[in-house]
Structure formats: C-alpha cells, structure tokens
Design a protein around this motif. Structure first.
Motif, PDB file in Angstrom:
ATOM      1  N   PHE A 174       0.843  -1.209   0.000  1.00 58.04           N
ATOM      2  CA  PHE A 174       0.000   0.000   0.000  1.00 58.04           C
ATOM      3  C   PHE A 174       0.872   1.251   0.000  1.00 58.04           C
ATOM      4  O   PHE A 174       0.605   2.211  -0.728  1.00 58.04           O
ATOM      5  CB  PHE A 174      -0.918   0.002   1.223  1.00 58.04           C
ATOM      6  CG  PHE A 174      -1.639   1.305   1.427  1.00 58.04           C
ATOM      7  CD1 PHE A 174      -2.747   1.622   0.668  1.00 58.04           C
ATOM      8  CD2 PHE A 174      -1.201   2.218   2.374  1.00 58.04           C
ATOM      9  CE1 PHE A 174      -3.423   2.837   0.843  1.00 58.04           C
ATOM     10  CE2 PHE A 174      -1.855   3.426   2.554  1.00 58.04           C
ATOM     11  CZ  PHE A 174      -2.969   3.737   1.785  1.00 58.04           C
ATOM     12  N   ALA A 175       1.929   1.240   0.835  1.00 58.38           N
ATOM     13  CA  ALA A 175       2.839   2.381   0.896  1.00 58.38           C
ATOM     14  C   ALA A 175       3.532   2.604  -0.445  1.00 58.38           C
ATOM     15  O   ALA A 175       3.712   3.747  -0.884  1.00 58.38           O
ATOM     16  CB  ALA A 175       3.875   2.160   2.000  1.00 58.38           C
ATOM     17  N   ARG A 176       3.891   1.497  -1.112  1.00 58.79           N
ATOM     18  CA  ARG A 176       4.544   1.612  -2.415  1.00 58.79           C
ATOM     19  C   ARG A 176       3.593   2.198  -3.455  1.00 58.79           C
ATOM     20  O   ARG A 176       3.970   3.076  -4.234  1.00 58.79           O
ATOM     21  CB  ARG A 176       5.045   0.248  -2.873  1.00 58.79           C
ATOM     22  CG  ARG A 176       5.775   0.283  -4.209  1.00 58.79           C
ATOM     23  CD  ARG A 176       6.256  -1.093  -4.645  1.00 58.79           C
ATOM     24  NE  ARG A 176       7.344  -1.544  -3.800  1.00 58.79           N
ATOM     25  CZ  ARG A 176       7.337  -2.685  -3.126  1.00 58.79           C
ATOM     26  NH1 ARG A 176       6.288  -3.481  -3.186  1.00 58.79           N
ATOM     27  NH2 ARG A 176       8.369  -3.044  -2.399  1.00 58.79           N
ATOM     28  N   SER A 177       2.341   1.721  -3.473  1.00 57.94           N
ATOM     29  CA  SER A 177       1.370   2.246  -4.440  1.00 57.94           C
ATOM     30  C   SER A 177       1.040   3.699  -4.138  1.00 57.94           C
ATOM     31  O   SER A 177       0.828   4.505  -5.050  1.00 57.94           O
ATOM     32  CB  SER A 177       0.097   1.390  -4.430  1.00 57.94           C
ATOM     33  OG  SER A 177      -0.571   1.481  -3.187  1.00 57.94           O
ATOM     34  N   LEU A 178       1.017   4.043  -2.842  1.00 60.83           N
ATOM     35  CA  LEU A 178       0.761   5.439  -2.450  1.00 60.83           C
ATOM     36  C   LEU A 178       1.884   6.340  -2.954  1.00 60.83           C
ATOM     37  O   LEU A 178       1.623   7.436  -3.479  1.00 60.83           O
ATOM     38  CB  LEU A 178       0.639   5.537  -0.926  1.00 60.83           C
ATOM     39  CG  LEU A 178       0.329   6.920  -0.356  1.00 60.83           C
ATOM     40  CD1 LEU A 178      -1.037   7.400  -0.832  1.00 60.83           C
ATOM     41  CD2 LEU A 178       0.362   6.891   1.173  1.00 60.83           C
ATOM     42  N   ARG A 179       3.118   5.867  -2.815  1.00 57.63           N
ATOM     43  CA  ARG A 179       4.265   6.657  -3.287  1.00 57.63           C
ATOM     44  C   ARG A 179       4.196   6.853  -4.804  1.00 57.63           C
ATOM     45  O   ARG A 179       4.502   7.936  -5.319  1.00 57.63           O
ATOM     46  CB  ARG A 179       5.561   5.950  -2.898  1.00 57.63           C
ATOM     47  CG  ARG A 179       6.824   6.633  -3.413  1.00 57.63           C
ATOM     48  CD  ARG A 179       8.038   6.214  -2.606  1.00 57.63           C
ATOM     49  NE  ARG A 179       8.273   4.790  -2.661  1.00 57.63           N
ATOM     50  CZ  ARG A 179       9.057   4.200  -3.560  1.00 57.63           C
ATOM     51  NH1 ARG A 179       9.662   4.921  -4.491  1.00 57.63           N
ATOM     52  NH2 ARG A 179       9.252   2.896  -3.533  1.00 57.63           N
ATOM     53  N   ASN A 180       3.777   5.815  -5.526  1.00 57.27           N
ATOM     54  CA  ASN A 180       3.661   5.935  -6.985  1.00 57.27           C
ATOM     55  C   ASN A 180       2.586   6.942  -7.376  1.00 57.27           C
ATOM     56  O   ASN A 180       2.754   7.710  -8.331  1.00 57.27           O
ATOM     57  CB  ASN A 180       3.354   4.570  -7.596  1.00 57.27           C
ATOM     58  CG  ASN A 180       4.524   3.610  -7.482  1.00 57.27           C
ATOM     59  OD1 ASN A 180       5.664   4.029  -7.371  1.00 57.27           O
ATOM     60  ND2 ASN A 180       4.235   2.310  -7.498  1.00 57.27           N
ATOM     61  N   ARG A 181       1.465   6.927  -6.636  1.00 56.70           N
ATOM     62  CA  ARG A 181       0.388   7.877  -6.946  1.00 56.70           C
ATOM     63  C   ARG A 181       0.829   9.316  -6.659  1.00 56.70           C
ATOM     64  O   ARG A 181       0.531  10.233  -7.430  1.00 56.70           O
ATOM     65  CB  ARG A 181      -0.869   7.536  -6.134  1.00 56.70           C
ATOM     66  CG  ARG A 181      -1.527   6.232  -6.547  1.00 56.70           C
ATOM     67  CD  ARG A 181      -2.993   6.174  -6.141  1.00 56.70           C
ATOM     68  NE  ARG A 181      -3.179   6.326  -4.711  1.00 56.70           N
ATOM     69  CZ  ARG A 181      -3.180   5.327  -3.841  1.00 56.70           C
ATOM     70  NH1 ARG A 181      -2.970   4.088  -4.269  1.00 56.70           N
ATOM     71  NH2 ARG A 181      -3.379   5.536  -2.566  1.00 56.70           N
ATOM     72  N   VAL A 182       1.526   9.494  -5.549  1.00 55.61           N
ATOM     73  CA  VAL A 182       2.013  10.833  -5.199  1.00 55.61           C
ATOM     74  C   VAL A 182       3.027  11.310  -6.232  1.00 55.61           C
ATOM     75  O   VAL A 182       3.044  12.483  -6.609  1.00 55.61           O
ATOM     76  CB  VAL A 182       2.636  10.839  -3.784  1.00 55.61           C
ATOM     77  CG1 VAL A 182       3.297  12.184  -3.492  1.00 55.61           C
ATOM     78  CG2 VAL A 182       1.568  10.556  -2.734  1.00 55.61           C
TER      79      VAL A 182
END
Length: 244
Positions: A174-182
C-alpha cells in the motif's frame, strides 16, 4: 553451407543453447566463435538474443556477480564483493540478500529463518532451499500423542505471527502504491513540491518491511529475555508506523 549454418545457429540461439554449442558434425567438437556466428546470422534480433545469452552465461560463471533480484524485473548486474548488507541496486533501489536464495534483504530475520516459507494463499509451509514440505525435526511430531497439545500451540503461534507478517507485507505494498500515486501527482504542472510526502512514503515502506521480517525473527527466537526487548521495540515501531 551458409544457409545450413544460419538455420542451425539460429535454432540454438532461440533455444538458449548457443553458449556450449559445437559443430553439428558428431565427430567434431569445435565451438563456433562469436565472430563466426555474427558473420553467419543476419537477423539483428537473433544476434541481440545471442549477446544476451553470452552476458547471462558470463554472469552465471562469475561467483562475485549476480543479477538484481527485484521481482518486478531489473536487468542490473551487481558486484557482490564489497557490497555490504543493506546496499541497494543503483538502478531500481531494490535491496538483495547475497547469502541465501531469498529474493530480498530480510533484516532482522536471519537467512536460516527465511528457509521456512509459507504460501500466502494456501498457507502451505515448505523449505525454500529444497522445496519439500516443512516439518519439525521430530518426523512424527504431529502424530506423537505426547506432543499433540504443544503442536496445537505451535500451530496457533505460527498462524498469529504469519498473519502479522502478511499484514505488514500488504501494508508495505500500500505504501509503495501510495508513493507511486504521489509521484504521478507531483509531476503535474502547477503542483507544489511533494517531496516530503514521498519521503514519508519511503520511510513507511521501509518500516513495514522491517516489521514484517521482525515477525519472522520473533517466531524463531527462543531467548525469552531478549524477546521482551524485541517485542517492546517492535511494538514501539509499529505504533509510530501506524501514526505515520
């Protein structure tokens, strides 16, 4: 003739068998040279496959070289010598473990801890090294009447740690996908810098990784005194991570 050699070499390259190929005449053990292959094979695509095969063979022959183990895919070649524990791939930033077959660095869990793997989908336990079903040292452990209650306790304990470990791995994703979205948002024009958010996501991702492998370490740790300290530190890290 050249057409025959072209067909023979092309087939060997496509079958990934060109590195050790020899003359097609059974009595002849001569190996075609790179210059000869390049002069015979006309297809640039086939030549590119041949060059990749040569590189792959070279890396596999060198004990101090290895490919980056990023499961998402990375073609970077890493030098083991002098690359200490925790060093990241310069191309994709993935951190590999060079001491065992596990695909990433797993601190604080040891390499021996990582030999016992469990499928996240069906909970099948197996040894990473030989792929055989995982069993305790006592071969009749689960059938021994004197150990039934202990076996049940061990199974519950394993399930608890496994659930915690799986949760932290999912939270890490989730943290990785959040970083990609940001990252995609910050690339848009007229958006103020979001570097601090990206840094927070990276820290969150790393913390979840440590928490996941802390579960593995805690499961195998038999020292009750040190476990109190480890559990306290893990609980503190988990609280701060949840807050972040």
């Amino acid at each position: 003739s050249q057409p025959c050699w072209n067909e023979y070499l092309t087939t060997r390259i496509e079958q990934n068998m060109v590195v050790n190929c020899t003359c097609p005449i059974s009595e002849c053990h001569a190996q075609p040279t790179t210059a000869f292959i390049c002069s015979i094979v006309s297809s640039e695509e086939i030549i590119a496959k041949y060059e990749k095969a040569l590189l792959r063979g070279y890396v596999e022959c060198c004990s101090n070289l290895t490919w980056c183990t990023n499961p998402q895919g990375c073609d970077q070649i890493l030098l083991k010598d002098g690359l200490g524990y925790g060093a990241a791939c310069s191309k994709c930033s993935w951190i590999s473990c060079f001491n065992c077959n596990f695909p990433e660095a797993h601190y604080p869990a040891s390499c021996s801890h990582m030999s016992h793997m469990t499928c996240a989908k069906c909970n099948h336990g197996f040894c990473w090294r030989c792929l055989k079903p995982w069993r305790p040292t006592h071969k009749d452990y689960y059938n021994c009447s004197a150990m039934v209650s202990k076996a049940a306790w061990q199974k519950k304990r394993f399930q608890d740690y496994n659930e915690r470990c799986t949760f932290h791995h999912h939270a890490r994703e989730f943290a990785r996908s959040l970083r990609n979205r940001v990252s995609s948002i910050s690339a848009m024009p007229k958006i103020r810098t979001l570097t601090f958010v990206l840094d927070a996501c990276k820290v969150l991702e790393q913390a979840r990784k440590v928490l996941a492998y802390s579960c593995v370490y805690s499961y195998y740790n038999q020292d009750a005194e040190s476990m109190d300290v480890v559990e306290q530190q893990t609980e503190s890290l988990e609280l701060c991570t949840n807050a972040l």
